[in-house]
Design a protein around this motif. Structure first.
Motif, PDB file in Angstrom:
ATOM      1  N   TYR A  29      -2.475   0.692  -4.388  1.00 15.48           N
ATOM      2  CA  TYR A  29      -2.063  -0.653  -4.007  1.00 15.48           C
ATOM      3  C   TYR A  29      -1.254  -1.286  -5.128  1.00 15.48           C
ATOM      4  O   TYR A  29      -1.509  -1.042  -6.313  1.00 15.48           O
TER       5      TYR A  29
ATOM      6  N   THR B 244      -5.166   6.128  -1.493  1.00 15.81           N
ATOM      7  CA  THR B 244      -4.188   5.041  -1.397  1.00 15.81           C
ATOM      8  C   THR B 244      -4.087   4.292  -2.718  1.00 15.81           C
ATOM      9  O   THR B 244      -5.104   4.059  -3.390  1.00 15.81           O
TER      10      THR B 244
ATOM     11  N   SER C  83       0.837  -1.197   0.000  1.00 14.47           N
ATOM     12  CA  SER C  83       0.000   0.000   0.000  1.00 14.47           C
ATOM     13  C   SER C  83       0.870   1.244   0.000  1.00 14.47           C
ATOM     14  O   SER C  83       1.956   1.253   0.601  1.00 14.47           O
TER      15      SER C  83
END
Length: 125
Positions: A80, A78, A21
């Motif tokens: 990933y 965020t 992440s």
């Protein structure tokens, strides 16, 4: 102040998976491009993947194409990086980096202004 923090590294066996992440702060993700880079011991840092936070346009290096998948969650600011079918040569410190982005993204180091501290990925039996 633009800032990114990586997490999710660890020790995994060959063929295994990890999800990294990269949490961004200081700007909405839809104004940014996020790149993932890695550095193996004794080697230069290489670009792995990137994504544009607004358009979702993404890119992969040939060494990870088909095994790694980059995605974003704008609500969480965020990005990933899903690492599948891991090999010993994937071992290294993984960094995310960010800068402003309009439509595309780049896996060239010079395209990025802010870097995280890195997270270690070790692929070993």
């Amino acid at each position: 102040q633009l800032h990114v923090v990586e997490s999710g590294g660890g020790l995994v066996q060959p063929g295994g998976s990890l999800r990294l992440s990269c949490a961004a702060s200081g700007s909405p993700l839809d104004r940014l491009q996020i790149g993932w880079f890695r550095q193996a011991p004794g080697k230069e840092r290489e670009g792995v993947s990137c994504i544009n936070g607004r358009t979702g346009w993404n890119k992969y290096s040939d060494s990870v194409k088909g095994r790694f998948t980059i995605s974003r969650d704008n609500a969480k600011n965020t990005v990933y990086l899903q690492l599948n079918s891991l090999k010993s040569e994937d071992t290294g410190t993984y960094y995310c980096a960010t800068s402003g982005g309009s439509f595309y993204c780049s896996i060239a180091e010079g395209s990025y202004q802010k870097w995280g501290q890195g997270t270690q990925v070790t692929v070993s039996s």
